[in-house]
Design a protein around this motif. Structure first.
Motif, mmCIF file in Angstrom:
data_model
loop_
_atom_site.group_PDB
_atom_site.id
_atom_site.type_symbol
_atom_site.label_atom_id
_atom_site.label_comp_id
_atom_site.label_asym_id
_atom_site.label_seq_id
_atom_site.Cartn_x
_atom_site.Cartn_y
_atom_site.Cartn_z
ATOM 1 N N LEU A 1 5.384 17.252 -26.373
ATOM 2 C CA LEU A 1 6.558 17.073 -26.021
ATOM 3 C C LEU A 1 6.990 16.779 -24.531
ATOM 4 O O LEU A 1 7.542 16.006 -23.849
ATOM 5 N N ALA A 2 6.432 17.704 -23.655
ATOM 6 C CA ALA A 2 6.253 17.900 -22.266
ATOM 7 C C ALA A 2 5.935 16.758 -21.744
ATOM 8 O O ALA A 2 6.168 16.082 -20.667
ATOM 9 N N ARG A 3 4.572 16.313 -22.150
ATOM 10 C CA ARG A 3 3.602 15.101 -21.821
ATOM 11 C C ARG A 3 4.607 13.770 -21.883
ATOM 12 O O ARG A 3 4.550 12.834 -21.074
ATOM 13 N N GLN A 4 5.259 13.689 -23.283
ATOM 14 C CA GLN A 4 5.977 12.392 -23.321
ATOM 15 C C GLN A 4 7.103 12.226 -22.570
ATOM 16 O O GLN A 4 7.607 11.382 -22.002
ATOM 17 N N SER A 5 7.785 13.538 -22.147
ATOM 18 C CA SER A 5 8.926 13.861 -21.313
ATOM 19 C C SER A 5 8.618 13.207 -19.737
ATOM 20 O O SER A 5 9.317 12.352 -19.187
ATOM 21 N N ARG A 6 7.240 13.417 -19.229
ATOM 22 C CA ARG A 6 6.802 13.065 -18.103
ATOM 23 C C ARG A 6 6.204 11.352 -17.936
ATOM 24 O O ARG A 6 6.320 10.796 -17.007
ATOM 25 N N ALA A 7 6.195 10.923 -19.052
ATOM 26 C CA ALA A 7 5.811 9.509 -19.357
ATOM 27 C C ALA A 7 6.885 8.563 -19.220
ATOM 28 O O ALA A 7 8.132 9.002 -19.406
ATOM 29 N N PRO A 8 6.729 7.237 -18.354
ATOM 30 C CA PRO A 8 7.894 6.333 -18.478
ATOM 31 C C PRO A 8 8.465 6.149 -19.860
ATOM 32 O O PRO A 8 7.730 6.066 -20.857
ATOM 33 N N GLY A 9 9.725 6.212 -19.676
ATOM 34 C CA GLY A 9 10.512 5.995 -21.303
ATOM 35 C C GLY A 9 10.311 4.383 -21.878
ATOM 36 O O GLY A 9 9.852 3.426 -20.955
ATOM 37 N N GLY A 10 10.089 4.064 -22.854
ATOM 38 C CA GLY A 10 9.748 2.808 -23.638
ATOM 39 C C GLY A 10 10.259 2.838 -24.865
ATOM 40 O O GLY A 10 10.761 3.779 -25.649
ATOM 41 N N PRO A 11 10.257 1.570 -25.319
ATOM 42 C CA PRO A 11 10.909 1.220 -26.529
ATOM 43 C C PRO A 11 9.920 1.609 -27.800
ATOM 44 O O PRO A 11 8.827 1.762 -27.620
ATOM 45 N N ARG A 12 10.419 1.466 -28.960
ATOM 46 C CA ARG A 12 9.714 1.705 -30.289
ATOM 47 C C ARG A 12 8.617 0.667 -30.024
ATOM 48 O O ARG A 12 8.682 -0.492 -29.654
#
Length: 303
Positions: free
Chosen positions: A92-103
């Motif tokens: 979850l933390a790794r995804q939070s650090r990644a640039p947001g993106g669409p489905r």
């Protein structure tokens, strides 16, 4: 389900893990008997993790973008997270650090011919390859026989999660420990959601199960997570009866996201005999129609 909201995932996961830890279990003194919260207070988690209350409150509100691995480790220890839960928090933390993106739709996964050869070379044990969404992508002949109830619907790719939750009567008969299996399936899907909350097909699957199964909604809301690991699985096969199988699941490093699962039984056991019987049954099922001996003709009197 339109999307998997990352902030909500973080918030609900941390809250649910905090609610299950009592002060006594955490080694904290308890003053008075009138606690208004279930489990630990947020300030108690902050104390145990060695961070400020404001910092932990920000984390529990769904913000992990700037959180170091050291702080994540400290929070995981404070909340007594097991290996799967710790991995989930880091995902979850790794995804939070990644640039947001669409489905996004993952490219269609095809099992390499060499992997199918590996499956086919395993002749004495059921073996198959699936992905983290429980799509069954390749099998050997014994796995096709063992999981024939799961593979019966050929209208789309077989999926164990759909079978468990959308055909509970058949699944409840097939899986001896149906309640545990249902919990494990939901927990492993949530683990997959932490790894890739933007996976379009995963979002669609979770949405479908949430819409059509009350039990799935309950299990999904528990926030539990599980790793794909070794264990035992007890099945009741419609042709050969009860099978108590040892299960080994392993990730395929050259094919990220794919899992090879093999089912075995110790020699000399009733289940080993059952697998031998299953092999005979599978051979009969896979014979071409021309090889199946027709029953002898019974002529009627006078013909």
């Amino acid at each position: 389900m339109a999307k998997i909201d990352l902030r909500s995932e973080i918030k609900e996961f941390l809250r649910s893990r905090r609610a299950r830890i009592t002060p006594e279990r955490a080694g904290l003194p308890v003053y008075g008997g009138n606690r208004r919260v279930k489990g630990l207070r947020r300030e108690e988690v902050a104390l145990l993790a060695g961070v400020s209350v404001d910092y932990y409150v920000r984390m529990e509100r769904g913000s992990l973008a700037g959180t170091s691995d050291g702080v994540l480790d400290a929070v995981a220890s404070a909340l007594h997270l097991d290996e799967a839960e710790r991995d989930h928090l880091f995902h979850l933390a790794r995804q939070s650090r990644a640039p947001g993106g669409p489905r996004r739709r993952r490219p269609a996964v095809t099992v390499r011919p060499a992997l199918q050869q590996v499956l086919d070379a395993i002749t004495d044990a059921p073996a198959w390859i699936c992905n983290g969404r429980y799509d069954v992508l390749a099998t050997n002949h014994l796995a096709r026989a063992l999981y024939s109830p799961v593979l019966a619907d050929t209208r789309r790719t077989a999926n164990t999660a759909r079978f468990v939750y959308l055909d509970p009567a058949a699944a409840g008969t097939f899986f001896v420990d149906y309640d545990r299996i249902a919990g494990d399936v939901a927990a492993k899907l949530r683990m997959e959601a932490g790894r890739d909350p933007h996976d379009e097909e995963l979002i669609a699957l979770v949405g479908e199960l949430s819409t059509r199964s009350d039990l799935f909604r309950q299990r999904w809301a528990s926030q539990d997570v599980r790793l794909h690991r070794s264990g035992r699985k007890r099945l009741h096969h419609p042709a050969v009866g009860r099978l108590d199988l040892d299960v080994e699941s392993m990730e395929l490093p050259a094919d990220p996201g794919l899992l090879l699962t093999v089912y075995t039984a110790p020699a000399g056991t009733a289940t080993a005999d059952g697998l031998a019987l299953l092999a005979s049954w599978a051979a009969e099922q896979e014979k071409p129609a021309t090889e199946i001996q027709a029953p002898e003709r019974q002529d009627l009197p006078g013909t």
